[in-house]
Design a protein around this motif. Structure first.
Motif, PDB file in Angstrom:
ATOM      1  N   ALA A  19      49.388  17.074  -1.288  1.00  0.00           N
ATOM      2  CA  ALA A  19      48.290  17.586  -0.464  1.00  0.00           C
ATOM      3  C   ALA A  19      48.102  19.064  -0.758  1.00  0.00           C
ATOM      4  O   ALA A  19      49.069  19.780  -0.995  1.00  0.00           O
ATOM      5  CB  ALA A  19      48.574  17.381   1.023  1.00  0.00           C
ATOM      6  N   ASN A  20      46.851  19.511  -0.753  1.00  0.00           N
ATOM      7  CA  ASN A  20      46.578  20.940  -0.936  1.00  0.00           C
ATOM      8  C   ASN A  20      45.797  21.528   0.230  1.00  0.00           C
ATOM      9  O   ASN A  20      45.543  22.730   0.256  1.00  0.00           O
ATOM     10  CB  ASN A  20      45.813  21.178  -2.249  1.00  0.00           C
ATOM     11  CG  ASN A  20      44.380  20.686  -2.187  1.00  0.00           C
ATOM     12  OD1 ASN A  20      44.052  19.782  -1.422  1.00  0.00           O
ATOM     13  ND2 ASN A  20      43.516  21.276  -2.991  1.00  0.00           N
ATOM     14  N   THR A  21      45.406  20.683   1.182  1.00  0.00           N
ATOM     15  CA  THR A  21      44.578  21.139   2.299  1.00  0.00           C
ATOM     16  C   THR A  21      45.087  20.525   3.591  1.00  0.00           C
ATOM     17  O   THR A  21      45.202  19.294   3.686  1.00  0.00           O
ATOM     18  CB  THR A  21      43.100  20.736   2.082  1.00  0.00           C
ATOM     19  OG1 THR A  21      42.655  21.257   0.826  1.00  0.00           O
ATOM     20  CG2 THR A  21      42.210  21.294   3.187  1.00  0.00           C
ATOM     21  N   LEU A  22      45.406  21.364   4.561  1.00  0.00           N
ATOM     22  CA  LEU A  22      45.859  20.905   5.876  1.00  0.00           C
ATOM     23  C   LEU A  22      44.859  21.306   6.942  1.00  0.00           C
ATOM     24  O   LEU A  22      44.288  22.402   6.896  1.00  0.00           O
ATOM     25  CB  LEU A  22      47.224  21.513   6.219  1.00  0.00           C
ATOM     26  CG  LEU A  22      48.377  21.267   5.251  1.00  0.00           C
ATOM     27  CD1 LEU A  22      49.632  21.970   5.752  1.00  0.00           C
ATOM     28  CD2 LEU A  22      48.629  19.776   5.064  1.00  0.00           C
ATOM     29  N   ILE A  23      44.650  20.405   7.897  1.00  0.00           N
ATOM     30  CA  ILE A  23      43.825  20.701   9.065  1.00  0.00           C
ATOM     31  C   ILE A  23      44.704  20.514  10.293  1.00  0.00           C
ATOM     32  O   ILE A  23      45.356  19.470  10.451  1.00  0.00           O
ATOM     33  CB  ILE A  23      42.600  19.762   9.125  1.00  0.00           C
ATOM     34  CG1 ILE A  23      41.698  20.005   7.916  1.00  0.00           C
ATOM     35  CG2 ILE A  23      41.820  19.957  10.417  1.00  0.00           C
ATOM     36  CD1 ILE A  23      40.914  18.807   7.488  1.00  0.00           C
ATOM     37  N   PHE A  24      44.774  21.542  11.123  1.00  0.00           N
ATOM     38  CA  PHE A  24      45.548  21.464  12.360  1.00  0.00           C
ATOM     39  C   PHE A  24      44.594  21.084  13.495  1.00  0.00           C
ATOM     40  O   PHE A  24      43.672  21.835  13.811  1.00  0.00           O
ATOM     41  CB  PHE A  24      46.229  22.806  12.668  1.00  0.00           C
ATOM     42  CG  PHE A  24      47.156  23.277  11.582  1.00  0.00           C
ATOM     43  CD1 PHE A  24      47.986  22.390  10.921  1.00  0.00           C
ATOM     44  CD2 PHE A  24      47.200  24.611  11.216  1.00  0.00           C
ATOM     45  CE1 PHE A  24      48.845  22.821   9.912  1.00  0.00           C
ATOM     46  CE2 PHE A  24      48.043  25.053  10.217  1.00  0.00           C
ATOM     47  CZ  PHE A  24      48.869  24.157   9.563  1.00  0.00           C
ATOM     48  N   ARG A  25      44.818  19.937  14.077  1.00  0.00           N
ATOM     49  CA  ARG A  25      43.942  19.457  15.147  1.00  0.00           C
ATOM     50  C   ARG A  25      44.264  20.206  16.453  1.00  0.00           C
ATOM     51  O   ARG A  25      45.337  20.791  16.593  1.00  0.00           O
ATOM     52  CB  ARG A  25      44.120  17.959  15.323  1.00  0.00           C
ATOM     53  CG  ARG A  25      43.828  17.161  14.046  1.00  0.00           C
ATOM     54  CD  ARG A  25      43.585  15.707  14.368  1.00  0.00           C
ATOM     55  NE  ARG A  25      43.429  14.892  13.181  1.00  0.00           N
ATOM     56  CZ  ARG A  25      42.334  14.836  12.417  1.00  0.00           C
ATOM     57  NH1 ARG A  25      41.293  15.590  12.716  1.00  0.00           N
ATOM     58  NH2 ARG A  25      42.284  14.037  11.362  1.00  0.00           N
ATOM     59  N   PRO A  26      43.319  20.173  17.404  1.00  0.00           N
ATOM     60  CA  PRO A  26      43.550  20.886  18.676  1.00  0.00           C
ATOM     61  C   PRO A  26      44.829  20.473  19.393  1.00  0.00           C
ATOM     62  O   PRO A  26      45.431  21.272  20.106  1.00  0.00           O
ATOM     63  CB  PRO A  26      42.309  20.523  19.506  1.00  0.00           C
ATOM     64  CG  PRO A  26      41.245  20.263  18.492  1.00  0.00           C
ATOM     65  CD  PRO A  26      41.948  19.630  17.327  1.00  0.00           C
ATOM     66  N   ASP A  27      45.258  19.221  19.189  1.00  0.00           N
ATOM     67  CA  ASP A  27      46.498  18.767  19.841  1.00  0.00           C
ATOM     68  C   ASP A  27      47.751  19.127  19.050  1.00  0.00           C
ATOM     69  O   ASP A  27      48.862  18.726  19.407  1.00  0.00           O
ATOM     70  CB  ASP A  27      46.449  17.265  20.091  1.00  0.00           C
ATOM     71  CG  ASP A  27      46.328  16.449  18.811  1.00  0.00           C
ATOM     72  OD1 ASP A  27      46.323  17.056  17.710  1.00  0.00           O
ATOM     73  OD2 ASP A  27      46.234  15.208  18.892  1.00  0.00           O
ATOM     74  N   GLY A  28      47.571  19.888  17.944  1.00  0.00           N
ATOM     75  CA  GLY A  28      48.701  20.312  17.135  1.00  0.00           C
ATOM     76  C   GLY A  28      49.062  19.357  16.012  1.00  0.00           C
ATOM     77  O   GLY A  28      49.921  19.670  15.186  1.00  0.00           O
ATOM     78  N   LYS A  29      48.413  18.195  15.953  1.00  0.00           N
ATOM     79  CA  LYS A  29      48.693  17.229  14.874  1.00  0.00           C
ATOM     80  C   LYS A  29      48.206  17.796  13.529  1.00  0.00           C
ATOM     81  O   LYS A  29      47.198  18.505  13.462  1.00  0.00           O
ATOM     82  CB  LYS A  29      47.987  15.906  15.166  1.00  0.00           C
ATOM     83  CG  LYS A  29      48.540  15.186  16.398  1.00  0.00           C
ATOM     84  CD  LYS A  29      49.515  14.105  16.004  1.00  0.00           C
ATOM     85  CE  LYS A  29      50.163  13.466  17.217  1.00  0.00           C
ATOM     86  NZ  LYS A  29      49.301  12.483  17.855  1.00  0.00           N
TER      87      LYS A  29
END
Length: 284
Positions: free
Chosen positions: A97-107
């Motif tokens: 993976a080269n791209t991470l998205i942090f969701r509002p719930d921290g996931k």
């Protein structure tokens, strides 16, 4: 005064960054900083040096610190897959993976946009490129090569030839990606180019400070499109020789720029344009 505001009225500019070790060489902070300024967006993008043994702890804490996502580079692109809560099919297929998205719930959501960036670069700089016009030949079998293989097959390449100095790694990619792949011995790399319509160097050979990529190019058709993932220098000896043989060439910088665009849009809410000004900023 702001201390008296209820929490819902306190807004923080989104934070993103690039995680790696070492990280000082990364062009991502300059690129994302330019896009933030260009579009007048609130936000910050910072380099984050992280040792492998600290990766899990850093990822757990980033959402709490206001980070909405991050790019991931060497040596963490494989490890983040085991730490993410959700992984896209393409990131799972590529194994990185080269791209991470942090969701509002921290996931943590993990994606790989390298293949997208590779194809977008070809389509921008060789608009008449037709993936099904003939075999593709990929030199290398590392993480970048896996992204290239996945994207070429997805684009409609019917036969994909691959070689690597360690043949086993190429065989592993064939085992995962299937019957359209044909593995060549490293000593046969010149033969692999015979009749190839698309030729890709997906190794680091030819990069500044690395050994040159020595490939016999006598069999290379002048009708072939040749591209190199290396962008330091922009004109690698591999591209220079291909151009001298009449081939269309595409340098590797555009892949870096295009792979960055989807993450920027997810984090900061605006799809950035990859144009000559963007290239100029990335090269400064």
């Amino acid at each position: 005064m702001s201390d008296d505001l209820p929490p819902a009225q306190i807004h923080h500019a989104p934070l993103a960054g690039v995680i790696g070790m070492p990280i000082t060489h990364s062009r991502s902070p300059r690129l994302h900083g330019y896009w933030l300024d260009r579009y007048g967006l609130a936000g910050h993008y910072v380099p984050i040096p992280v040792m492998p043994e600290h990766l899990a702890e850093v990822l757990r804490n980033m959402p709490r610190m206001g980070f909405v996502g991050a790019n991931v580079t060497i040596p963490h692109k494989e490890a983040v897959l085991t730490l993410a809560d959700t992984v896209t099919d393409r990131a799972a297929l590529i194994g990185a993976a080269n791209t991470l998205i942090f969701r509002p719930d921290g996931k943590i959501h993990a994606d790989n946009t390298d293949g997208y960036g590779f194809i977008a670069n070809l389509r921008q700089n060789a608009p008449d490129w037709q993936p099904d016009r003939g075999p593709a030949a990929v030199i290398g079998a590392g993480g970048a090569a896996r992204a290239v293989v996945a994207s070429l097959l997805d684009s409609g390449v019917r036969e994909l030839r691959i070689t690597n100095r360690t043949r086993l790694r190429a065989e592993q990619i064939k085992a995962e990606f299937g019957a359209r792949l044909v593995v060549y011995d490293w000593a046969q790399v010149g033969n692999m180019l015979d009749g190839a319509a698309t030729v890709v160097n997906a190794t680091s050979l030819g990069m500044q400070g690395k050994q040159p990529l020595r490939v016999p190019m006598d069999a290379l058709s002048p009708d072939a499109l040749v591209t190199d993932l290396v962008y330091t220098p922009l004109m690698t000896p591999f591209l220079t020789e291909a151009q001298a043989r009449g081939c269309r060439i595409v340098d590797g910088l555009g892949m870096l720029l295009h792979q960055a665009a989807p993450g920027f849009e997810r984090w900061f809410g605006h799809r950035p344009e990859v144009d000559d000004d963007t290239r100029r900023i990335a090269l400064e």
